[in-house]
Motif scaffolding. Sequence first.
Motif, short mmCIF file in Angstrom:
data_model
loop_
_atom_site.label_atom_id
_atom_site.label_comp_id
_atom_site.label_asym_id
_atom_site.label_seq_id
_atom_site.Cartn_x
_atom_site.Cartn_y
_atom_site.Cartn_z
N ASP A 116 1.80 5.36 1.08
CA ASP A 116 2.16 5.55 2.68
C ASP A 116 2.05 7.32 1.96
O ASP A 116 2.13 8.47 2.78
CB ASP A 116 3.39 5.83 3.26
CG ASP A 116 4.73 5.83 2.29
OD1 ASP A 116 4.22 6.08 1.42
OD2 ASP A 116 5.50 5.85 3.18
N GLU A 171 -9.69 4.11 -1.12
CA GLU A 171 -9.19 4.80 0.67
C GLU A 171 -8.11 5.56 0.76
O GLU A 171 -7.64 6.38 -0.69
CB GLU A 171 -8.29 3.37 0.81
CG GLU A 171 -9.39 2.65 1.00
CD GLU A 171 -8.26 0.86 1.18
OE1 GLU A 171 -7.54 0.39 2.21
OE2 GLU A 171 -7.43 0.25 0.59
N ARG A 172 -8.23 5.65 1.21
CA ARG A 172 -6.96 7.64 1.79
C ARG A 172 -5.99 6.85 1.22
O ARG A 172 -4.86 7.99 0.20
CB ARG A 172 -7.16 7.33 3.40
CG ARG A 172 -7.49 8.06 3.98
CD ARG A 172 -7.57 9.53 5.27
NE ARG A 172 -6.90 9.55 5.17
CZ ARG A 172 -6.33 10.01 6.50
NH1 ARG A 172 -6.47 10.04 7.33
NH2 ARG A 172 -4.87 10.70 7.09
N TYR A 173 -5.23 5.50 1.62
CA TYR A 173 -3.87 5.42 0.81
C TYR A 173 -3.94 3.78 0.42
O TYR A 173 -4.51 3.14 1.82
CB TYR A 173 -2.59 4.88 2.35
CG TYR A 173 -2.91 6.16 3.18
CD1 TYR A 173 -1.67 7.04 2.35
CD2 TYR A 173 -3.96 6.70 3.92
CE1 TYR A 173 -1.27 8.07 3.61
CE2 TYR A 173 -3.11 7.67 4.95
CZ TYR A 173 -2.41 8.01 5.24
OH TYR A 173 -2.04 9.50 5.95
N THR A 195 -0.08 -0.77 9.38
CA THR A 195 -1.72 -0.92 9.67
C THR A 195 -1.96 -2.05 10.92
O THR A 195 -1.36 -3.63 10.23
CB THR A 195 -2.22 -1.33 9.23
OG1 THR A 195 -2.58 -0.10 8.53
CG2 THR A 195 -4.01 -1.49 10.23
N GLU A 254 -0.99 9.96 0.67
CA GLU A 254 -2.49 10.03 0.05
C GLU A 254 -2.61 9.81 -0.74
O GLU A 254 -1.91 10.58 -2.27
CB GLU A 254 -2.87 10.88 0.65
CG GLU A 254 -3.28 10.97 2.22
CD GLU A 254 -3.69 11.68 2.84
OE1 GLU A 254 -5.11 12.28 2.22
OE2 GLU A 254 -3.71 12.35 3.91
N ARG A 304 0.88 -1.04 -0.35
CA ARG A 304 -0.03 -0.12 0.32
C ARG A 304 0.75 1.34 -0.13
O ARG A 304 2.34 1.09 0.39
CB ARG A 304 -0.68 -0.08 1.20
CG ARG A 304 -1.98 1.14 1.20
CD ARG A 304 -2.48 0.44 3.19
NE ARG A 304 -3.38 -0.31 3.27
CZ ARG A 304 -4.19 -0.39 2.47
NH1 ARG A 304 -4.82 0.75 2.08
NH2 ARG A 304 -5.02 -1.65 2.99
N ASN A 307 -5.17 4.73 8.09
CA ASN A 307 -6.12 4.32 7.03
C ASN A 307 -7.58 4.05 6.80
O ASN A 307 -8.35 4.00 8.25
CB ASN A 307 -5.68 3.71 5.79
CG ASN A 307 -6.04 3.12 4.45
OD1 ASN A 307 -6.03 4.34 4.56
ND2 ASN A 307 -6.25 2.11 3.95
N GLY A 356 0.02 8.38 9.75
CA GLY A 356 1.60 7.93 8.26
C GLY A 356 2.56 9.10 8.82
O GLY A 356 2.91 9.12 9.89
#
Length: 539
Positions: A60, A82-84, A342, A62, A58, A221, A285
């Motif tokens: 990192d 998703e934000r990230y 996460t 945004e 994923r 996230n 983040g």
Amino acid sequence: MAATDKSQAHFDIVVVGAGFSGMYMVHRARASGLRVKCFEAGAGVGGTWYWNRYPGARVDIESLEYSYSFSDTLQKEWEWTERYAAQPELLRYANHVADRFDLREDIAFETKVQSAIFNDEALRWVVRTDRGGEVTAQFCIFATGLISAPLDPDFPGLEQYRGEQYRTARWPHEEPQFCGKRVGIIGTGSSGIQVIPKVAEIASHLTVFQRTPAYTVPLRNGPPDPQKLVKVKAEYEGLRKLEFNSFAGFVMVHSNPEPPPTKSALEVSEEERQAEYENRWASGGLCLYYTYSDVLMSDAANQTLSDFVRAKMKARVKDPEIAEKLTPYEYPILTKRLSAETDYCETFNRDNVRLVDVRSTPIETFTETGIRVDGELIELDAVIFATGFDVMTGAMDRIDIRGRKGLTLKQRWSSGHTSYLGMMTHGFPNMIWMNGPGSQFFNPILQAEFQGDWIDKVIKSLKERGKTCFEATEESEDAWIRLNDDIANMTLFPKSKNYYMGDNIPGKARRILFYFGGFPSYRSACETAARDLDSFNLS
Ligand code: N01
């Protein structure tokens, strides 16, 4: 697998790599009416996001920011979930861009460039591929990625091991099945830290082999805030301006952090400092990069942030002994890339997860059935290597690149990489790289756009002057490298062992691989160079 390609053709530009940089370069070149050919080793576009498809992969930064800005329609239409974004969504995005801008027609997939050799007489690059194809081009552009050349695992006895083996950076397209299996993961950098919690949820048992603990921070996230989305899309241009005027190309649009304080961490009270760190921590983040101006410059200032994050990490782990093992002490925070995660620390509260410290007791050997450490054989059905990359120079170093008079890039870089403006080196006319050694430490997609536009501008300028080739002068390159070194020496980077300095590669000359002067000064240096072309030999 595409057929062998014996074609011969001439192009204005050859681009090596169809990740986000190469894709943009293809688009830019075509928009300027240039004939362009791109070669890509993978079967699809996306680069990093094509290869690193391990569970948990994923971004990192945004996604509203880690995305192309060149088309307002594209950035307004694309909906991030998703934000990230996770790897599958980023790869969908890359494919969408390739389709929407018809990029594939100029990209040869599953075709690896083996050599790029400058012909001194014809003033052309001759590029050969592993399919037997050969093309020539006036300009040769390496968009081969900054963190894309994975290290081959090199452990005693590995050849005996009969279990499954995976590398995060070359994850198979068919998802491995870890259910009911004993899995080992070697490496606790950003890749390891993302894959560890995911595998722990599936495997019957997971052993994590940790050499250097990393500073980690919760990513926080979630789905994008609908109101924020509306706001950003209404004023996307404004956001992009902020990013291009920032140091590293992202402003964390969801967290809306206050601008970084211009103060020293040491000139405020303990209460004020803690409040500042707590605030950034809560935003999640990479917000901790936004704390005091001297956390990367002064040991004492850095210590305050290092202590803060250590305490936060420890508080997430139930067993104090494991917490202590997971806590980084041996280097100042931020001198290795901060790992946003996460549930990483909480994963070590699970009964099926064990942390093995291979700093104090290194891996002795692999055996047929597992890994022996400190006299104990740890039986494993599968091992995952998340052991890092030959950063910045690795991808180009693995290609046979020769400039004027047969000088190889390896020779040129034998006592340390050099570069001018993070895009080229003397002796290699019309060869340019994107997001490579000496480039600003920056949001790579936006940097690709900036560098692609810059390349396009220089090509036009050359044409206007009736010239064919440009080549950085030795003096301008020396000055750029000195500037890079001087800036690095003002920071704490040289004080730790990290890939920014090339330390993870045995024998790699120690030198800062990024320009850390901030994007505004980087842009200004590039714009000046493109305007008067004084820092180049033209022919
Ligand atoms: O690689 P790394 P990475 N025995 O070099 C260990 C980006 N990225 O793939 O530190 C035991 O950071 C090594 O230990 P040590 C991001 O920029 C971004 O994880 O050398 N261990 C280290 O723990 C990141 O910084 C995202 O002591 C060995 C690990 O392997 C960069 O890619 C996600 C070993 C390598 O860590 C690289 O991250 C993923 C050995 N022989 C990656 N050899 C996001 O956007 C190596 N190690 C979130």
